[in-house]
Design an enzyme around this catalytic site. Structure first.
Site, short mmCIF file in Angstrom:
data_model
loop_
_atom_site.label_atom_id
_atom_site.label_comp_id
_atom_site.label_asym_id
_atom_site.label_seq_id
_atom_site.Cartn_x
_atom_site.Cartn_y
_atom_site.Cartn_z
N SER A 1 -9.36 1.72 3.12
CA SER A 1 -8.59 2.53 2.20
C SER A 1 -7.62 1.72 1.35
O SER A 1 -7.10 2.19 0.35
CB SER A 1 -7.81 3.60 2.98
OG SER A 1 -6.90 3.01 3.90
N SER B 1 -9.63 -0.47 7.28
CA SER B 1 -9.05 -0.44 5.93
C SER B 1 -8.41 -1.75 5.50
O SER B 1 -8.15 -1.96 4.32
CB SER B 1 -8.00 0.68 5.84
OG SER B 1 -8.61 1.93 6.06
N LYS C 1 0.85 -1.19 0.00
CA LYS C 1 0.00 0.00 0.00
C LYS C 1 0.88 1.24 0.00
O LYS C 1 1.90 1.30 0.72
CB LYS C 1 -0.91 -0.02 1.24
CG LYS C 1 -1.91 1.11 1.32
CD LYS C 1 -2.79 0.92 2.57
CE LYS C 1 -3.84 2.01 2.72
NZ LYS C 1 -4.69 1.79 3.92
#
Length: 600
Positions: free
Chosen positions: A153, A177, A79
């Site tokens: 996210s 997330s 990420k």
């Protein structure tokens, strides 16, 4: 060797292919990069490493043996709020971007274990959101239906895994997330106990709450990654150092579910039906269902965005907001700017309330060993979220926002598909230190659902046997000589409450020597080598030190690779001691040698 992309990149299958010589890291990466180059443009990646750089990792591994490294040749994604040395970190905001010279602690541990980074993935900007739509790099669509959200996210990380582009991915999880995208993409998502995986090198959302999360196709894969990533980092003041590990759930365990009036599906009948089915499966594998009062958890969750913790998000990008507020995604800016208005007194009042809610939640933990909830009550189309971004995002956090505030561990598990073919997920959570126990229970529940892996259509690999599952609070030791069952020193294990896990063999890269005293063998890693018979025993951690203290030179304890790729502690011999020893490798094990030496 292969000349095409493998059917499945799950770690268990891929590791077995490496050990059997059916594939090499270079050939895998060449096939993987060729496939990625032909995929339609999607906002999954923010940055992909150049091919030469990725192949450089692969070539370095080909000088090593698959038996040496637990994640040998395993491709993964990161990420883009987690640092990878030499690659830009943007947190989905180009004006914020920087080029770190050093990778995040967790990323370094994974690469040292043999994992190969492929690139940095899209996210809701500054990890603020649960939808996957709050990024200037584009809304990341669901892998099963592009009209729907992928969840955030950590949207890009989840989609990269579910499509079979990488074996696993790192995300972060402050409010959900690492669980919401797992639920929407038919994945396992581990949100570990806060502090168990270091957040050094992670752009903070709420630094006091952030967790590095793991997306994987199976719970067994998540466990393999977690074993590597969960290392103590003295440079991270939030890393846990108490080593608290909770025991496995008993064969008959109690699982809590919220009272019916506290369950919320936002009108989604499919989700309601699928959750009921998941609870029935949990009962079928040994769970006793108990209704618990979910109110303390729900109120704690509201504190995350309605309380002063949003000031932590503001602190991270305060300078950017002062310098160039238009660089921040509009919805994200609106949420984060609220953080500058909180007083210190507001913060203390919220902390006092949180402590009261934790105390109130103890009633639920007195009744239940683990709690089961939906991961989310429903799923939304991208257009719906863009029309009503704050309210629908809040709905998605109903079952997730409280988790880190209360210091809990959680695993999101695939729970089936709705009538439109979209994944539904459930979450198992328990007190801090329950990570391994949750992963083992999640694995059983995942297999009970009879689902395929991610969006690949591939069946789940054979589940881990009971003997393969790690037992928290214990150490596994491979013994090859006088500690074997029925031999003179076996009592050193049994009187310490040792338990025989399995009789097996090492990886085919060891040699066995009869030491000059004739009473014990020496196991040494050598090439060429062979598979040597061993027994794997489990000892309580509290007994391990005294056991090791009884081991005389030239023997010692080190890492031993088994024939299935598992690495455990085990007896090894110092190399100097075999100079005058007799090589008995051809016998395949100490007991075989003893029988040949003294047939009576």
């Amino acid at each position: 060797m292969i000349n095409h992309f493998p059917a499945s990149l799950d770690i268990k299958t891929l590791s077995a292919a490496y050990r059997r010589g059916r594939i090499t890291p270079v050939r895998l990466i060449e096939a993987l990069l060729a496939r990625l180059d032909t995929e339609p443009e999607q906002p999954v990646w923010i940055y992909r490493l150049p091919a030469d750089e990725v192949l450089g990792y692969a070539r370095a591994l080909e000088r090593r043996s698959p038996a040496e490294l637990p994640l040998y040749g395993i491709p993964f994604a990161i990420k883009d709020n987690i640092d990878l040395a030499g690659a830009p970190t943007t947190a989905a905001c180009s004006a914020y971007a920087y080029h770190p010279e050093r990778s995040a602690f967790a990323v370094r541990k994974l690469i040292e274990a043999g994992a190969i980074p492929i690139g940095k993935t899209n996210l809701d900007q500054f990890a603020t959101g649960l939808t996957g739509t709050r990024s200037p790099y584009g809304a990341c669509p669901n892998a099963f239906d592009p009209d729907y959200i992928s969840g955030g996210s950590s949207s890009g990380s989840a989609v990269a895994v579910t499509k079979g582009w990488v074996s696993f991915a790192l995300g972060t999880d402050t409010a959900g997330s690492g669980r919401v995208p797992a639920a929407f993409n038919n994945l396992v998502g581990l949100k570990p106990t806060p502090g168990v995986i270091s957040t050094s090198g992670v752009v903070p959302a709420c630094r006091s709450l952030d967790c590095v999360s793991i997306f994987a196709l199976t719970a067994g894969d998540a466990r393999r990654v977690f074993r590597v990533a969960a290392a103590f980092d003295p440079s991270d003041p939030y890393t846990r150092c108490d080593g608290t590990v909770r025991p496995e759930f008993a064969e008959r365990f109690r699982f809590g579910v919220p009272r019916p009036d506290q369950l919320e599906f936002f009108g989604d009948k499919d989700a309601e039906r699928l959750f009921a089915a998941a609870a029935e499966r949990l009962e079928a594998i040994g769970g006793l269902r108990i209704e618990i009062d979910f109110a303390p958890f729900l109120e704690a969750g509201r504190l995350l965005y309605e309380g002063p913790w949003v000031a932590e998000r503001y602190l991270t990008i305060r300078e950017l907001l002062d310098r160039d507020p238009d660089a921040v995604y509009p919805v994200t800016r609106t949420i984060i700017e609220r953080g500058k208005h909180y007083l210190a007194s507001d913060t203390f009042a919220a902390f006092y309330r949180l402590m009261a809610l934790k105390r109130a939640a103890e009633e639920a933990w007195a009744q239940a060993d683990v709690i089961l909830t939906p991961t989310t009550g429903t799923i939304y189309r991208i257009a719906e979220v863009e029309a009503d971004p704050v309210r629908l995002n809040s709905n998605l956090g109903y079952y997730t926002n409280f988790m880190n505030l209360m210091g809990l561990a959680a695993v999101a598990v695939p729970g089936g598909f709705n009538s439109g073919g979209l994944p539904f997920g459930i979450t198992l959570f328990a007190p801090a230190g329950s990570d391994h126990a949750l992963l083992n229970l999640a694995e059983r529940l995942h297999y009970a659902a009879g689902l395929t892996m991610g969006a690949t259509g591939q069946p789940l690999p054979a589940p881990s046997s009971q003997s393969e599952r790690e037992k928290p609070g214990h150490v596994r030791i491979a013994v090859c000589g006088a500690h074997l069952s029925g031999l003179p020193l076996n009592g050193q294990l049994t009187r310490r409450r040792g338990r025989l896990v399995k009789a097996t063999r090492t990886a085919p890269s060891y040699r066995l020597y009869a030491l000059p005293d004739g009473k014990r063998p020496g196991l040494l890693r050598q090439v060429p080598g062979a598979a040597i018979e061993v027994e794997v025993w489990e000892l309580p951690v509290s007994e391990f030190g005294s056991f090791v203290a009884e081991i005389p030179a030239p023997l010692g304890i080190g890492s031993v690779e088994l024939d299935d790729g598992e690495r455990v502690q085990g007896f090894l011999c110092e190399a100097y001691a075999v100079a005058d020893a007799f090589d008995i490798t051809e016998y395949g094990g100490w007991k075989n040698y003893l029988r040949a030496r003294d047939p009576t």
